[in-house]
Structure formats: C-alpha cells, structure tokens
Design a protein around this motif. Structure first.
Motif, PDB file in Angstrom:
ATOM      1  N   MET A   1      -5.343  -1.615   6.423  1.00 33.73           N
ATOM      2  CA  MET A   1      -5.233  -2.733   5.487  1.00 33.73           C
ATOM      3  C   MET A   1      -4.984  -4.046   6.224  1.00 33.73           C
ATOM      4  O   MET A   1      -5.589  -5.075   5.910  1.00 33.73           O
TER       5      MET A   1
ATOM      6  N   GLU B   1       3.076  -5.120   6.304  1.00 32.42           N
ATOM      7  CA  GLU B   1       2.459  -3.793   6.202  1.00 32.42           C
ATOM      8  C   GLU B   1       2.605  -2.994   7.492  1.00 32.42           C
ATOM      9  O   GLU B   1       2.697  -3.563   8.577  1.00 32.42           O
TER      10      GLU B   1
ATOM     11  N   ASN C   1       0.349  -0.257   7.352  1.00 24.93           N
ATOM     12  CA  ASN C   1      -0.979   0.318   7.218  1.00 24.93           C
ATOM     13  C   ASN C   1      -1.961  -0.529   8.037  1.00 24.93           C
ATOM     14  O   ASN C   1      -2.389  -1.597   7.609  1.00 24.93           O
TER      15      ASN C   1
ATOM     16  N   ILE D   1      -5.929   1.227  -2.694  1.00 28.84           N
ATOM     17  CA  ILE D   1      -5.645   0.300  -1.603  1.00 28.84           C
ATOM     18  C   ILE D   1      -6.863  -0.592  -1.373  1.00 28.84           C
ATOM     19  O   ILE D   1      -6.744  -1.807  -1.195  1.00 28.84           O
TER      20      ILE D   1
ATOM     21  N   SER E   1       0.804  -1.231   0.000  1.00 28.02           N
ATOM     22  CA  SER E   1       0.000   0.000   0.000  1.00 28.02           C
ATOM     23  C   SER E   1       0.830   1.271   0.000  1.00 28.02           C
ATOM     24  O   SER E   1       0.288   2.363  -0.170  1.00 28.02           O
TER      25      SER E   1
END
Length: 228
Positions: A192, A187, A189, A166, A158
């Motif tokens: 996500m 990740e 994020n 995304i 992302s």
C-alpha cells in the motif's frame, strides 16, 4: 524547496515523563502523499496524535499552510483542515453505520463509497460495534474521506482489511489526491505504501532514520527499516 501544506520540524513529544519522539521532521504538500513507516512501537501513532493535537509538543513545531499550530487544540485543527483516521477507537460502537457516517457533516454524496464498499449500504441501520474489525476500519475510512479537509492522516488504514478492499481504499485515496488533497499515510503494509506514497519518512526508536522521494528508493530500502 517544497511548499508543504502540513509540516513538522524537530518534534519532540511523549506521554507523561516518557519521551517517545526525539526530533522528527517531515511534511506533505497539496496533492501529495507522505508515507510514514516503521516497526510496531517506533512512534508512528504518536506522530499521528501529536499532529492532530491529541498530545502536546514538548519542543519543535507544526505548521499548517505555513502557520504554527502546535498550540492549537484538536477540534480547531480539524476546523482548519486536518482530518484523522485513528488506528483504534475509530468508530462509535453504540451508533449505527448511518449515524457514524453522519458525523462527517459531509456535503458530498455517499453513493460512490457505497458502490465501492456495498456492505456499508447494506448495514446502514446496524450498530457499528457488531461489525467485524475490518468492516469498522472501512466505516472509519469512509467517514474520514467524506470530511471537508485539506490534509488527512490515516493511521494503519489497511490493518485487518481484506486485500480487495485495501485496493478499493487505494483507489479512493488516489481519486481525492487528484483533486489536490494531501495525505499522511501511516502504514506497515509495504504494498500500500509503495502504491501510494510520493515521499517516505521511516521511524526507528522515535527518530526519523530514513527520508526519501519515491524515485530515490525501492522496496528493499524500506524493508531494511522494517527489519532493523
């Protein structure tokens, strides 16, 4: 006990004389998503690279379908079913979008991805190096998703990507997961991660400091690892 498709047990590795991972363990089963997270520099990308064979295991083991692969070279791991989207160097800048996509040797149709990411279809004859960072990420993502593999490692997919794309990535991952594909999603994020991961491994200073099922933790638990 979970029947892991890809597992890593007490893995120690690094670069030259510098040890980065100090005994990290985890795994992912078919049709599941393992979220690996932590702050910058804690060893997330190193874990990705050791799983695909770009750097050697010093001690510990890696298994695919129950068989040791820690001594298997990178291209052979790919042939045996491990896909990989790296964080950097994810596309060939001097090749066109079309040529980059052709490297996946995909037998499945590109059309669903062109519908989801129409900019790719519009830029098939454009050099990948002339695209923005976020667009190159999407190109790398689609190429990786097209590969005929059993498990895919996505390293910071992302990063630099617009929020709507995304979400589109997440939808693509879920669709492939529903077909029995496994993912290791590296990740930072949290949105996500929480939208996709079934289980989590949190890293700090090259060690696994957090491991939990999605049902056993919440956003605050994950934030504690990111703010250490």
């Amino acid at each position: 006990m979970t029947n892991h498709l890809l597992s890593f047990d007490d893995v120690v590795c690094g670069y030259g004389d510098t040890e980065i991972l100090h005994g990290v363990s985890g795994g992912v089963a078919a049709g599941r998503i393992l979220g690996v997270f932590g702050r910058n520099g804690v060893g997330k990308t190193t874990l990705s690279r050791v799983l695909v064979g770009e750097i050697p295991v010093l001690t510990g083991g890696i298994k695919l379908n129950g068989k040791p692969i820690e001594k298997t070279v990178t291209y052979a791991r790919r042939r045996r079913g491990i896909g990989y989207m790296p964080q950097v160097g994810m596309v060939f800048d001097n090749l066109t979008v079309r040529e980059n996509l052709s490297l996946s040797n995909a037998t499945s149709s590109l059309e669903p991805y062109f519908e989801t990411f129409p900019r790719l279809a519009e830029r098939l004859d454009q050099l990948a190096g002339s695209m923005s960072g976020g667009e190159r990420k999407i190109l790398s993502f689609v190429r990786t998703m097209l590969e005929e593999t059993e498990v895919t490692i996505l390293d910071e997919p992302s990063e630099g990507v617009q929020p709507e794309n995304i979400v589109n990535m997440q939808n693509c991952i879920r669709a492939k997961q529903e077909q029995g594909h496994a993912f290791i999603l590296v990740e930072q994020n949290l949105s996500m991660l929480m939208a996709l991961a079934d289980t989590y491994v949190g890293l700090e200073a090259g060690q696994g400091v957090f491991e939990a099922d999605k049902s056993e933790c919440n956003r605050d638990d994950l934030l504690k690892i990111l703010s250490v």
